[in-house]
Scaffold this active site. Sequence first.
Site, PDB file in Angstrom:
ATOM      1  N   GLY A   9       0.568  -0.661   0.136  1.00 27.84           N
ATOM      2  CA  GLY A   9      -0.042  -0.102   0.022  1.00 27.84           C
ATOM      3  C   GLY A   9       0.584   1.044  -0.129  1.00 27.84           C
ATOM      4  O   GLY A   9       0.629   2.527   0.614  1.00 27.84           O
ATOM      5  N   GLY A  12      -0.187   4.661  -0.568  1.00 23.72           N
ATOM      6  CA  GLY A  12      -1.303   5.151  -0.485  1.00 23.72           C
ATOM      7  C   GLY A  12      -1.034   6.188   0.902  1.00 23.72           C
ATOM      8  O   GLY A  12       0.282   6.212   1.034  1.00 23.72           O
ATOM      9  N   MET A  14      -1.388   6.266   4.396  1.00 22.39           N
ATOM     10  CA  MET A  14      -0.241   5.402   5.528  1.00 22.39           C
ATOM     11  C   MET A  14       0.875   5.330   4.965  1.00 22.39           C
ATOM     12  O   MET A  14       2.190   5.333   5.255  1.00 22.39           O
ATOM     13  CB  MET A  14      -1.542   4.482   6.141  1.00 22.39           C
ATOM     14  CG  MET A  14      -2.878   5.287   7.053  1.00 22.39           C
ATOM     15  SD  MET A  14      -1.579   6.192   8.358  1.00 22.39           S
ATOM     16  CE  MET A  14      -1.230   4.943   9.599  1.00 22.39           C
ATOM     17  N   GLY A  96      -2.605  -2.552   9.656  1.00 21.60           N
ATOM     18  CA  GLY A  96      -3.192  -2.012   9.945  1.00 21.60           C
ATOM     19  C   GLY A  96      -4.090  -1.442   9.558  1.00 21.60           C
ATOM     20  O   GLY A  96      -5.070  -0.500  10.244  1.00 21.60           O
ATOM     21  N   THR A  98      -7.589  -1.278   8.220  1.00 23.76           N
ATOM     22  CA  THR A  98      -8.514  -1.945   8.841  1.00 23.76           C
ATOM     23  C   THR A  98     -10.760  -3.401   8.734  1.00 23.76           C
ATOM     24  O   THR A  98     -10.008  -3.234   6.652  1.00 23.76           O
ATOM     25  CB  THR A  98      -8.979  -0.732   9.782  1.00 23.76           C
ATOM     26  OG1 THR A  98      -9.935   0.072   8.518  1.00 23.76           O
ATOM     27  CG2 THR A  98      -8.414  -0.381  10.725  1.00 23.76           C
ATOM     28  N   PHE A 123      -2.599   2.511  15.529  1.00 28.13           N
ATOM     29  CA  PHE A 123      -0.839   2.312  16.377  1.00 28.13           C
ATOM     30  C   PHE A 123      -0.504   3.494  17.275  1.00 28.13           C
ATOM     31  O   PHE A 123       0.514   3.167  17.150  1.00 28.13           O
ATOM     32  CB  PHE A 123      -0.353   1.913  14.757  1.00 28.13           C
ATOM     33  CG  PHE A 123      -0.060   0.114  14.185  1.00 28.13           C
ATOM     34  CD1 PHE A 123       0.570  -0.343  14.647  1.00 28.13           C
ATOM     35  CD2 PHE A 123      -0.790   0.322  13.098  1.00 28.13           C
ATOM     36  CE1 PHE A 123       0.905  -1.039  15.240  1.00 28.13           C
ATOM     37  CE2 PHE A 123      -1.006  -1.199  13.800  1.00 28.13           C
ATOM     38  CZ  PHE A 123       0.390  -1.781  13.792  1.00 28.13           C
ATOM     39  N   HIS A 150     -13.547  13.686  15.532  1.00 32.06           N
ATOM     40  CA  HIS A 150     -13.081  13.544  14.105  1.00 32.06           C
ATOM     41  C   HIS A 150     -12.867  14.165  13.253  1.00 32.06           C
ATOM     42  O   HIS A 150     -14.206  15.097  13.478  1.00 32.06           O
ATOM     43  CB  HIS A 150     -13.289  12.229  14.010  1.00 32.06           C
ATOM     44  CG  HIS A 150     -12.847  10.693  14.785  1.00 32.06           C
ATOM     45  ND1 HIS A 150     -13.385  10.758  16.187  1.00 32.06           N
ATOM     46  CD2 HIS A 150     -11.176  10.535  14.231  1.00 32.06           C
ATOM     47  CE1 HIS A 150     -12.352   9.135  16.099  1.00 32.06           C
ATOM     48  NE2 HIS A 150     -11.073   9.484  15.165  1.00 32.06           N
ATOM     49  N   LYS A 154     -15.814  11.854   8.704  1.00 31.26           N
ATOM     50  CA  LYS A 154     -15.909  10.165   8.911  1.00 31.26           C
ATOM     51  C   LYS A 154     -16.852   9.692   8.559  1.00 31.26           C
ATOM     52  O   LYS A 154     -17.969  10.976   9.201  1.00 31.26           O
ATOM     53  CB  LYS A 154     -14.888  10.112  10.648  1.00 31.26           C
ATOM     54  CG  LYS A 154     -15.257   9.232  10.811  1.00 31.26           C
ATOM     55  CD  LYS A 154     -14.289   9.000  12.528  1.00 31.26           C
ATOM     56  CE  LYS A 154     -14.203   7.670  13.060  1.00 31.26           C
ATOM     57  NZ  LYS A 154     -13.570   6.401  11.939  1.00 31.26           N
ATOM     58  N   THR A 161     -12.256   3.023  17.163  1.00 34.28           N
ATOM     59  CA  THR A 161     -11.837   3.070  19.285  1.00 34.28           C
ATOM     60  C   THR A 161     -12.391   3.477  20.799  1.00 34.28           C
ATOM     61  O   THR A 161     -11.813   2.907  21.615  1.00 34.28           O
ATOM     62  CB  THR A 161     -10.589   4.663  19.199  1.00 34.28           C
ATOM     63  OG1 THR A 161      -9.325   3.869  18.155  1.00 34.28           O
ATOM     64  CG2 THR A 161      -9.623   4.710  19.873  1.00 34.28           C
TER      65      THR A 161
HETATM   66  P1  NAD Z   1      -5.471   4.847   1.398  1.00 32.66           P
HETATM   67  O1  NAD Z   1      -6.817   4.915   0.232  1.00 32.66           O
HETATM   68  O2  NAD Z   1      -5.185   6.232   0.991  1.00 32.66           O
HETATM   69  O3  NAD Z   1      -4.096   3.696   0.666  1.00 32.66           O
HETATM   70  C1  NAD Z   1      -4.537   2.486   0.506  1.00 32.66           C
HETATM   71  C2  NAD Z   1      -3.076   2.270  -0.839  1.00 32.66           C
HETATM   72  O4  NAD Z   1      -3.536   0.388  -0.683  1.00 32.66           O
HETATM   73  C3  NAD Z   1      -4.258   2.166  -2.292  1.00 32.66           C
HETATM   74  O5  NAD Z   1      -3.160   3.084  -2.196  1.00 32.66           O
HETATM   75  C4  NAD Z   1      -4.793   1.073  -2.612  1.00 32.66           C
HETATM   76  O6  NAD Z   1      -4.344   1.286  -4.091  1.00 32.66           O
HETATM   77  C5  NAD Z   1      -3.171   0.243  -1.941  1.00 32.66           C
HETATM   78  N1  NAD Z   1      -3.402  -1.395  -2.240  1.00 32.66           N
HETATM   79  C6  NAD Z   1      -5.201  -1.469  -2.883  1.00 32.66           C
HETATM   80  N2  NAD Z   1      -4.950  -2.528  -2.624  1.00 32.66           N
HETATM   81  C7  NAD Z   1      -3.492  -3.123  -2.991  1.00 32.66           C
HETATM   82  C8  NAD Z   1      -2.443  -5.114  -3.274  1.00 32.66           C
HETATM   83  N3  NAD Z   1      -3.343  -5.904  -3.202  1.00 32.66           N
HETATM   84  N4  NAD Z   1      -1.231  -4.249  -2.563  1.00 32.66           N
HETATM   85  C9  NAD Z   1      -0.495  -3.601  -1.889  1.00 32.66           C
HETATM   86  N5  NAD Z   1      -1.502  -2.216  -2.228  1.00 32.66           N
HETATM   87  C10 NAD Z   1      -2.713  -2.314  -2.536  1.00 32.66           C
HETATM   88  O7  NAD Z   1      -5.874   4.210   2.195  1.00 32.66           O
HETATM   89  P2  NAD Z   1      -5.580   4.834   3.640  1.00 32.66           P
HETATM   90  O8  NAD Z   1      -5.568   6.143   4.356  1.00 32.66           O
HETATM   91  O9  NAD Z   1      -3.713   5.105   3.841  1.00 32.66           O
HETATM   92  O10 NAD Z   1      -5.428   3.765   4.765  1.00 32.66           O
HETATM   93  C11 NAD Z   1      -5.515   2.304   4.795  1.00 32.66           C
HETATM   94  C12 NAD Z   1      -5.239   1.577   5.690  1.00 32.66           C
HETATM   95  O11 NAD Z   1      -4.679   1.620   6.725  1.00 32.66           O
HETATM   96  C13 NAD Z   1      -7.160   1.512   6.432  1.00 32.66           C
HETATM   97  O12 NAD Z   1      -7.843   0.186   6.474  1.00 32.66           O
HETATM   98  C14 NAD Z   1      -7.289   2.300   7.437  1.00 32.66           C
HETATM   99  O13 NAD Z   1      -8.133   2.076   7.805  1.00 32.66           O
HETATM  100  C15 NAD Z   1      -5.905   1.979   7.598  1.00 32.66           C
HETATM  101  N6  NAD Z   1      -5.359   2.790   8.776  1.00 32.66           N
HETATM  102  C16 NAD Z   1      -4.985   2.580  10.230  1.00 32.66           C
HETATM  103  C17 NAD Z   1      -4.707   2.980  11.166  1.00 32.66           C
HETATM  104  C18 NAD Z   1      -4.172   2.271  12.446  1.00 32.66           C
HETATM  105  O14 NAD Z   1      -3.501   3.064  13.617  1.00 32.66           O
HETATM  106  N7  NAD Z   1      -4.186   0.966  12.082  1.00 32.66           N
HETATM  107  C19 NAD Z   1      -4.278   4.130  10.990  1.00 32.66           C
HETATM  108  C20 NAD Z   1      -4.599   4.943   9.666  1.00 32.66           C
HETATM  109  C21 NAD Z   1      -5.711   4.254   9.141  1.00 32.66           C
END
Ligand code: NAD
Length: 262
Positions: A9, A12, A14, A96, A98, A123, A150, A154, A161
């Site tokens: 990812g 993206g 994150m 990370g 969800t 995290f 938030h 959202k 959380t």
């Molecule tokens: P985002 O849409 O900006 O990024 C997701 C990325 O994943 C995109 O670039 C997409 O092209 C890529 N992707 C899709 N399929 C893929 C694959 N098969 N292999 C590799 N990459 C692939 O989303 P984001 O805001 O970065 O959030 C991503 C995830 O993280 C969400 O599920 C969000 O809820 C979660 N998140 C978790 C935390 C935490 O603390 N755990 C914090 C923030 C966000």
Amino acid sequence: MNLQIGVLGASGRMGRTVCEAVIDDADLDLVAAVDPLNVGLDLRQVTGLPSDLRVSAAPSKPQHDGVEVFVDFTVRDAAMNNLRWCADNGVHAVVGTTGFSDEDLRELREIFVNSNCLVAANFAIGAVLMMRFAELAAPWFDSAEIIEMHHENKVDAPSGTAMATLARMREASDEWLEDPTRKQLLEGSRGGIDSSGIAVHSVRMRGLVAHQEVLLGTTGQSLTIRHDSYDRCSFMPGVLLAVKRIATLPGLTIGLEAALGI
Ligand code: NAD
């Protein structure tokens, strides 16, 4: 030798932040960037980061032979496929993403035998500690309310959380005062109250990022526990901690608590 890290990812929001955090960490090397978006481009073009690493479409052999830990911030379906690949190839995973179901987590528990997997919905170390402090405080108070706040985009409420905090406080104590309200001039003004008696309020407002207060009250005193995330980088110390500890956490670990030792 530095730990060899891959990011799933990587294009993206994150994923880019994780790439930057890994590059900036003297003990880690970023050796793989995977995302179906921007395949073939290098990270300098995609993120502006000082790296010539090219984005690849999927984790694969032998290209990703050297990766010791993959970090996944993608979407649920993609993450499950990525994690099956990690389990099959003995690569640790820090996740990370969800939206996993109980069934998904059962599968991950089964397949991670030769390597380890840590899945954490949050995290931010401060948020994890906030939940722990709320759980510790719960048995010593009679009333509690959770206020989560938030950004304006959202779409779900309450936040994951807030729901996790509620569940842990309920688990820690079932002796909460009943809500005294008998008449509401504005419906919903007391928030959402589940059978425990703890009310949860959701604020949505432009300018906010991710914030939560846990208010606890008892005779003549109250306690407020508050956490604020101001930026995506708030998640990075937790991600890096998990990356460095994952080899010591056998099988599937849920939540950051084990990595923090709490
Ligand atoms: P985002 O849409 O900006 O990024 C997701 C990325 O994943 C995109 O670039 C997409 O092209 C890529 N992707 C899709 N399929 C893929 C694959 N098969 N292999 C590799 N990459 C692939 O989303 P984001 O805001 O970065 O959030 C991503 C995830 O993280 C969400 O599920 C969000 O809820 C979660 N998140 C978790 C935390 C935490 O603390 N755990 C914090 C923030 C966000």
